[in-house]
Design a protein around this motif. Structure first.
Motif, PDB file in Angstrom:
ATOM      1  N   TRP A 101      40.051  -5.990 -44.292  1.00  0.00           N
ATOM      2  CA  TRP A 101      41.436  -5.769 -43.876  1.00  0.00           C
ATOM      3  C   TRP A 101      42.455  -6.595 -44.645  1.00  0.00           C
ATOM      4  N   GLY A 102      42.005  -7.474 -45.519  1.00  0.00           N
ATOM      5  CA  GLY A 102      42.934  -8.266 -46.302  1.00  0.00           C
ATOM      6  C   GLY A 102      43.482  -9.480 -45.560  1.00  0.00           C
ATOM      7  N   LYS A 103      44.424 -10.153 -46.179  1.00  0.00           N
ATOM      8  CA  LYS A 103      44.933 -11.409 -45.642  1.00  0.00           C
ATOM      9  C   LYS A 103      45.887 -11.222 -44.458  1.00  0.00           C
ATOM     10  N   ASP A 104      46.278  -9.977 -44.175  1.00  0.00           N
ATOM     11  CA  ASP A 104      47.183  -9.732 -43.051  1.00  0.00           C
ATOM     12  C   ASP A 104      46.449  -9.567 -41.723  1.00  0.00           C
ATOM     13  N   ARG A 152      36.699  -4.912 -21.954  1.00  0.00           N
ATOM     14  CA  ARG A 152      36.241  -5.583 -23.168  1.00  0.00           C
ATOM     15  C   ARG A 152      37.446  -5.844 -24.076  1.00  0.00           C
ATOM     16  N   PRO A 153      37.965  -7.073 -24.092  1.00  0.00           N
ATOM     17  CA  PRO A 153      39.204  -7.345 -24.810  1.00  0.00           C
ATOM     18  C   PRO A 153      39.021  -7.419 -26.320  1.00  0.00           C
ATOM     19  N   PRO A 154      40.093  -7.244 -27.070  1.00  0.00           N
ATOM     20  CA  PRO A 154      40.029  -7.359 -28.529  1.00  0.00           C
ATOM     21  C   PRO A 154      39.984  -8.817 -28.962  1.00  0.00           C
ATOM     22  N   ILE A 155      39.382  -9.062 -30.130  1.00  0.00           N
ATOM     23  CA  ILE A 155      39.339 -10.422 -30.683  1.00  0.00           C
ATOM     24  C   ILE A 155      39.849 -10.455 -32.125  1.00  0.00           C
ATOM     25  N   ALA A 156      40.184  -9.301 -32.690  1.00  0.00           N
ATOM     26  CA  ALA A 156      40.755  -9.258 -34.038  1.00  0.00           C
ATOM     27  C   ALA A 156      41.472  -7.927 -34.231  1.00  0.00           C
ATOM     28  N   PHE A 157      42.519  -7.963 -35.057  1.00  0.00           N
ATOM     29  CA  PHE A 157      43.269  -6.749 -35.405  1.00  0.00           C
ATOM     30  C   PHE A 157      43.529  -6.725 -36.906  1.00  0.00           C
ATOM     31  N   LYS A 158      43.813  -5.544 -37.395  1.00  0.00           N
ATOM     32  CA  LYS A 158      44.066  -5.369 -38.826  1.00  0.00           C
ATOM     33  C   LYS A 158      45.373  -6.028 -39.259  1.00  0.00           C
ATOM     34  N   SER A 159      46.328  -6.154 -38.326  1.00  0.00           N
ATOM     35  CA  SER A 159      47.625  -6.765 -38.644  1.00  0.00           C
ATOM     36  C   SER A 159      48.319  -7.182 -37.353  1.00  0.00           C
ATOM     37  N   TRP A 160      49.411  -7.931 -37.509  1.00  0.00           N
ATOM     38  CA  TRP A 160      50.206  -8.294 -36.335  1.00  0.00           C
ATOM     39  C   TRP A 160      50.732  -7.044 -35.646  1.00  0.00           C
ATOM     40  N   ALA A 161      51.094  -6.028 -36.429  1.00  0.00           N
ATOM     41  CA  ALA A 161      51.631  -4.792 -35.839  1.00  0.00           C
ATOM     42  C   ALA A 161      50.619  -4.155 -34.891  1.00  0.00           C
ATOM     43  N   HIS A 162      49.353  -4.171 -35.260  1.00  0.00           N
ATOM     44  CA  HIS A 162      48.325  -3.599 -34.385  1.00  0.00           C
ATOM     45  C   HIS A 162      48.137  -4.457 -33.138  1.00  0.00           C
ATOM     46  N   LEU A 163      48.235  -5.775 -33.286  1.00  0.00           N
ATOM     47  CA  LEU A 163      48.177  -6.653 -32.116  1.00  0.00           C
ATOM     48  C   LEU A 163      49.362  -6.374 -31.191  1.00  0.00           C
ATOM     49  N   TRP A 182      48.852  -3.410 -29.028  1.00  0.00           N
ATOM     50  CA  TRP A 182      48.025  -3.710 -27.857  1.00  0.00           C
ATOM     51  C   TRP A 182      48.841  -4.455 -26.807  1.00  0.00           C
ATOM     52  N   CYS A 183      49.626  -5.423 -27.233  1.00  0.00           N
ATOM     53  CA  CYS A 183      50.445  -6.196 -26.290  1.00  0.00           C
ATOM     54  C   CYS A 183      51.443  -5.305 -25.553  1.00  0.00           C
ATOM     55  N   SER A 184      51.892  -4.239 -26.201  1.00  0.00           N
ATOM     56  CA  SER A 184      52.847  -3.337 -25.553  1.00  0.00           C
ATOM     57  C   SER A 184      52.232  -2.607 -24.368  1.00  0.00           C
ATOM     58  N   THR A 185      50.904  -2.574 -24.318  1.00  0.00           N
ATOM     59  CA  THR A 185      50.217  -1.958 -23.170  1.00  0.00           C
ATOM     60  C   THR A 185      49.912  -2.986 -22.091  1.00  0.00           C
ATOM     61  N   GLN A 186      50.308  -4.224 -22.327  1.00  0.00           N
ATOM     62  CA  GLN A 186      50.041  -5.328 -21.409  1.00  0.00           C
ATOM     63  C   GLN A 186      51.375  -5.987 -21.012  1.00  0.00           C
ATOM     64  N   PRO A 187      52.121  -5.384 -20.084  1.00  0.00           N
ATOM     65  CA  PRO A 187      53.456  -5.900 -19.747  1.00  0.00           C
ATOM     66  C   PRO A 187      53.469  -7.299 -19.147  1.00  0.00           C
TER      67      PRO A 187
END
Length: 301
Positions: free
Chosen positions: A206-209, A106-117, A120-125
């Motif tokens: 989560w605000g504008k970020d 079940r993939p993500p469709i939103a994150f609290k910030s780019w850092a959180h995205l 996730w990307c760091s677990t997807q080489p």
């Protein structure tokens, strides 16, 4: 196959299927996807792409008649476009999420910030970020490659545009992605470019970020589903930094009925009918449905 659709390349490499059994090759600037057809995908309403949008093969003579009439009727997209005029990206998101869910992820469709995205990307080489034209990377990012499936140590294709929730030019960014990858520059008055999670919800909690996946959705369905159930998304639990693919986004992507239903259960049943039938997939869809509609239970067709 146990009723599950696996990555076509993996199946070919294992000698389980010949090229003659491959229904389509999906060509884009970034990758190719092979879609299994025939008996190996028994029980599935097949999808294909051959210079035209992904359509489902009918599963019975009765459905065949209904399907043929539907695509020739006044509600067909063909009243506005020939099939060759529609970009593949119009249905690409559906294919990505369909295969990921059917393989138990079940993939993500939103994150609290780019850092959180990025976490996730760091677990997807096998997933890379591609810049969208000259746009700043703190506004838009196009993720393309493969997403790993923990349940079987495999991976599936994934190509999605992500934007900052407060970014106002997300529609133009989506069209730019299509132009770059498919050399397609026709207008699409029948479809919306929409956030997979509502902008107002994201900014409220989560605000504008906050960052969010954006997709194409047929305008009639997108507006109907949005007005009916989008406000039902609950507030995030304390410490939550992401939203996974949910019933609202699945309804926008997969609801396919000429009748504009006001019954949430009916909408979800129709949307979820696009998925393979198996106990594992049923359980995942039921869990997703119950987040929006307590007591939901998928009815198999």
């Amino acid at each position: 196959m146990c009723g599950k659709l696996r990555c076509a390349k993996q199946i070919i490499n294992q000698g389980m299927v010949s090229l003659a059994q491959i229904g389509v090759c999906r060509f884009t600037k970034f990758h190719t996807t092979l879609i299994i057809s025939g008996d190996l995908a028994k029980g599935r309403r097949e999808q294909f792409y051959n210079g035209r949008p992904l359509l489902r093969y009918p599963s019975s003579p009765v459905e065949n008649a209904n399907w043929t009439n539907k695509w020739k009727g006044p509600n067909s997209l063909q009243r506005i476009y020939d099939a060759d005029q529609l970009p593949f990206a119009l249905k690409s998101t559906e294919l990505d999420f369909l295969t990921l869910l059917e393989d138990g992820y079940r993939p993500p469709i939103a994150f609290k910030s780019w850092a959180h995205l990025e976490n996730w990307c760091s677990t997807q080489p096998e997933l890379v970020s591609v810049k969208v034209g000259r746009r700043f990377e703190n506004s838009t990012r196009y993720l393309t490659g493969k997403v790993r499936i923990p349940s079987n140590n495999g991976s599936l294709f994934y190509s999605q545009l992500w934007v900052r929730a407060s970014y106002s030019l997300y529609r133009k960014a989506m069209l730019e992605v299509i132009k770059e990858s498919e050399d397609f520059d026709h207008p699409l008055p029948t479809h919306n470019v929409d956030h997979m999670v509502s902008k107002s919800w994201l900014e409220k909690y989560w605000g504008k970020d906050a960052v969010v996946n954006v997709v194409f959705s047929e305008k009639r369905i997108n507006q109907r589903v949005g007005s009916l159930i989008e406000t039902r998304l609950p507030s995030p639990s304390f410490g939550t930094t992401s939203v996974s693919l949910n019933a609202i986004s699945l309804a926008k992507l997969f609801y396919d009925n000429d009748q504009d239903s006001s019954d949430i259960n009916e909408i979800l049943q129709e949307a979820f009918s696009r998925f393979l039938v198996s106990p594992e997939i049923d359980q995942m869809l039921n869990d997703i449905g119950r987040e929006l509609l307590p007591g939901f239970c998928r009815q198999r067709k």
